[in-house]
Design a protein around this motif. Structure first.
Motif, PDB file in Angstrom:
ATOM      1  N   LEU A  82       0.879  -1.082   0.126  1.00 10.21           N
ATOM      2  CA  LEU A  82       0.140  -0.090  -0.163  1.00 10.21           C
ATOM      3  C   LEU A  82       0.792   1.339   0.005  1.00 10.21           C
ATOM      4  O   LEU A  82       0.445   2.361  -0.094  1.00 10.21           O
ATOM      5  N   GLN A  83       2.070   1.177   0.101  1.00 12.15           N
ATOM      6  CA  GLN A  83       3.069   2.337   0.194  1.00 12.15           C
ATOM      7  C   GLN A  83       3.175   2.981  -1.027  1.00 12.15           C
ATOM      8  O   GLN A  83       3.671   4.133  -0.992  1.00 12.15           O
ATOM      9  N   SER A  84       3.143   2.279  -1.989  1.00 11.49           N
ATOM     10  CA  SER A  84       3.483   2.900  -3.524  1.00 11.49           C
ATOM     11  C   SER A  84       2.554   2.787  -4.315  1.00 11.49           C
ATOM     12  O   SER A  84       1.442   2.041  -4.346  1.00 11.49           O
ATOM     13  N   PRO A  85       2.524   3.746  -5.590  1.00  7.38           N
ATOM     14  CA  PRO A  85       1.420   3.729  -6.473  1.00  7.38           C
ATOM     15  C   PRO A  85       1.351   2.152  -7.230  1.00  7.38           C
ATOM     16  O   PRO A  85       2.414   1.380  -7.418  1.00  7.38           O
ATOM     17  N   SER A  86       0.091   1.963  -7.468  1.00  9.65           N
ATOM     18  CA  SER A  86      -0.117   0.689  -7.704  1.00  9.65           C
ATOM     19  C   SER A  86      -0.401   0.555  -9.353  1.00  9.65           C
ATOM     20  O   SER A  86      -1.117   1.610  -9.864  1.00  9.65           O
ATOM     21  N   TYR A  87      -0.070  -0.412 -10.078  1.00 10.47           N
ATOM     22  CA  TYR A  87      -0.443  -0.532 -11.469  1.00 10.47           C
ATOM     23  C   TYR A  87      -1.645  -1.521 -11.593  1.00 10.47           C
ATOM     24  O   TYR A  87      -2.182  -1.783 -12.878  1.00 10.47           O
ATOM     25  N   TYR A  88      -2.197  -1.939 -10.399  1.00  5.48           N
ATOM     26  CA  TYR A  88      -3.519  -3.048 -10.581  1.00  5.48           C
ATOM     27  C   TYR A  88      -4.885  -2.058 -10.812  1.00  5.48           C
ATOM     28  O   TYR A  88      -4.713  -0.922 -10.631  1.00  5.48           O
TER      29      TYR A  88
ATOM     30  N   ILE B 174      -8.574  -0.663 -10.282  1.00  9.06           N
ATOM     31  CA  ILE B 174      -9.208   0.009  -9.136  1.00  9.06           C
ATOM     32  C   ILE B 174      -9.913  -1.151  -8.213  1.00  9.06           C
ATOM     33  O   ILE B 174      -9.998  -1.150  -7.112  1.00  9.06           O
ATOM     34  N   ASP B 175     -10.563  -2.119  -8.919  1.00  4.00           N
ATOM     35  CA  ASP B 175     -11.199  -3.218  -8.445  1.00  4.00           C
ATOM     36  C   ASP B 175     -10.140  -3.868  -7.748  1.00  4.00           C
ATOM     37  O   ASP B 175     -10.390  -4.348  -6.674  1.00  4.00           O
ATOM     38  N   VAL B 176      -8.976  -4.484  -8.270  1.00  2.00           N
ATOM     39  CA  VAL B 176      -8.027  -5.104  -7.546  1.00  2.00           C
ATOM     40  C   VAL B 176      -7.462  -4.388  -6.407  1.00  2.00           C
ATOM     41  O   VAL B 176      -7.341  -4.946  -5.252  1.00  2.00           O
ATOM     42  N   GLN B 177      -7.384  -3.071  -6.485  1.00  2.00           N
ATOM     43  CA  GLN B 177      -6.622  -2.373  -5.497  1.00  2.00           C
ATOM     44  C   GLN B 177      -7.761  -2.026  -4.177  1.00  2.00           C
ATOM     45  O   GLN B 177      -7.208  -2.385  -3.265  1.00  2.00           O
ATOM     46  N   SER B 178      -8.981  -2.007  -4.684  1.00  4.86           N
ATOM     47  CA  SER B 178      -9.838  -2.143  -3.300  1.00  4.86           C
ATOM     48  C   SER B 178      -9.866  -3.539  -2.606  1.00  4.86           C
ATOM     49  O   SER B 178     -10.231  -3.580  -1.417  1.00  4.86           O
ATOM     50  N   ARG B 179      -9.641  -4.640  -3.478  1.00 14.01           N
ATOM     51  CA  ARG B 179      -9.741  -5.930  -2.874  1.00 14.01           C
ATOM     52  C   ARG B 179      -8.555  -6.076  -1.976  1.00 14.01           C
ATOM     53  O   ARG B 179      -8.502  -6.536  -1.075  1.00 14.01           O
ATOM     54  N   ILE B 180      -7.409  -5.441  -2.587  1.00 13.29           N
ATOM     55  CA  ILE B 180      -6.101  -5.567  -1.734  1.00 13.29           C
ATOM     56  C   ILE B 180      -6.262  -4.768  -0.474  1.00 13.29           C
ATOM     57  O   ILE B 180      -5.774  -5.211   0.587  1.00 13.29           O
ATOM     58  N   VAL B 181      -6.916  -3.630  -0.433  1.00 17.51           N
ATOM     59  CA  VAL B 181      -7.295  -2.898   0.939  1.00 17.51           C
ATOM     60  C   VAL B 181      -8.038  -3.562   1.774  1.00 17.51           C
ATOM     61  O   VAL B 181      -7.673  -3.814   3.158  1.00 17.51           O
ATOM     62  N   VAL B 182      -9.143  -4.269   1.340  1.00 20.86           N
ATOM     63  CA  VAL B 182      -9.864  -4.905   2.274  1.00 20.86           C
ATOM     64  C   VAL B 182      -9.151  -6.379   2.586  1.00 20.86           C
ATOM     65  O   VAL B 182      -9.277  -6.681   3.902  1.00 20.86           O
ATOM     66  N   ALA B 183      -8.477  -6.845   1.711  1.00 24.79           N
ATOM     67  CA  ALA B 183      -7.566  -7.953   2.277  1.00 24.79           C
ATOM     68  C   ALA B 183      -6.600  -7.541   3.472  1.00 24.79           C
ATOM     69  O   ALA B 183      -6.502  -8.215   4.431  1.00 24.79           O
ATOM     70  N   CYS B 184      -5.851  -6.446   3.456  1.00 21.66           N
ATOM     71  CA  CYS B 184      -4.951  -5.952   4.531  1.00 21.66           C
ATOM     72  C   CYS B 184      -5.692  -5.813   5.418  1.00 21.66           C
ATOM     73  O   CYS B 184      -5.309  -5.984   6.834  1.00 21.66           O
ATOM     74  N   CYS B 185      -6.828  -5.033   5.423  1.00 19.91           N
ATOM     75  CA  CYS B 185      -7.903  -4.835   6.803  1.00 19.91           C
ATOM     76  C   CYS B 185      -7.992  -5.953   7.504  1.00 19.91           C
ATOM     77  O   CYS B 185      -8.096  -6.272   8.824  1.00 19.91           O
ATOM     78  N   LEU B 186      -8.522  -7.176   6.804  1.00 24.45           N
ATOM     79  CA  LEU B 186      -8.964  -8.420   7.236  1.00 24.45           C
ATOM     80  C   LEU B 186      -7.795  -9.083   7.806  1.00 24.45           C
ATOM     81  O   LEU B 186      -7.919  -9.648   9.028  1.00 24.45           O
TER      82      LEU B 186
END
Length: 98
Positions: free
Chosen positions: A60-66, A68-80
């Motif tokens: 989550l620290q650097s800009p992502s090339y994924y 938006i859908d994948v980025q939102s799933r990554i954030v949710v996975a990190c929260c979980l």
């Protein structure tokens, strides 16, 4: 569609006290000031939460090339994962068998 005016995005009222530092002069005087106060408080919690997530999860620290859908799933996975880790630490401290 512009993200700042999209459906479901609530913006604070312009020309009305907003920043938490401005509330030293007393409480809200009307509904718009109350909305802005609550909006500022919620934004503060969200920004602090993302800051903590970014410190814990390097992805989550650097800009992502994924997308938006994948980025939102990554954030949710990190929260979980964070929630599960903290839950497990609490159970270990309390000596609870699970």
């Amino acid at each position: 569609m512009d993200m700042l005016t999209g459906k479901g995005f609530l913006t604070p009222y312009r020309g009305v006290r907003y920043h938490l530092k401005e509330w030293d002069r007393g409480g809200p005087q009307n509904a718009r000031e109350l909305f802005n106060l609550r909006h500022a408080a919620a934004r503060n919690v969200i920004e602090r939460s993302f800051g903590l997530l970014k410190m814990r999860w390097g992805i989550l620290q650097s800009p992502s090339y994924y997308s938006i859908d994948v980025q939102s799933r990554i954030v949710v996975a990190c929260c979980l994962c964070t929630t599960m880790y903290e839950w497990r630490c609490r159970m270990t401290r309390w000596n609870v068998k699970y």
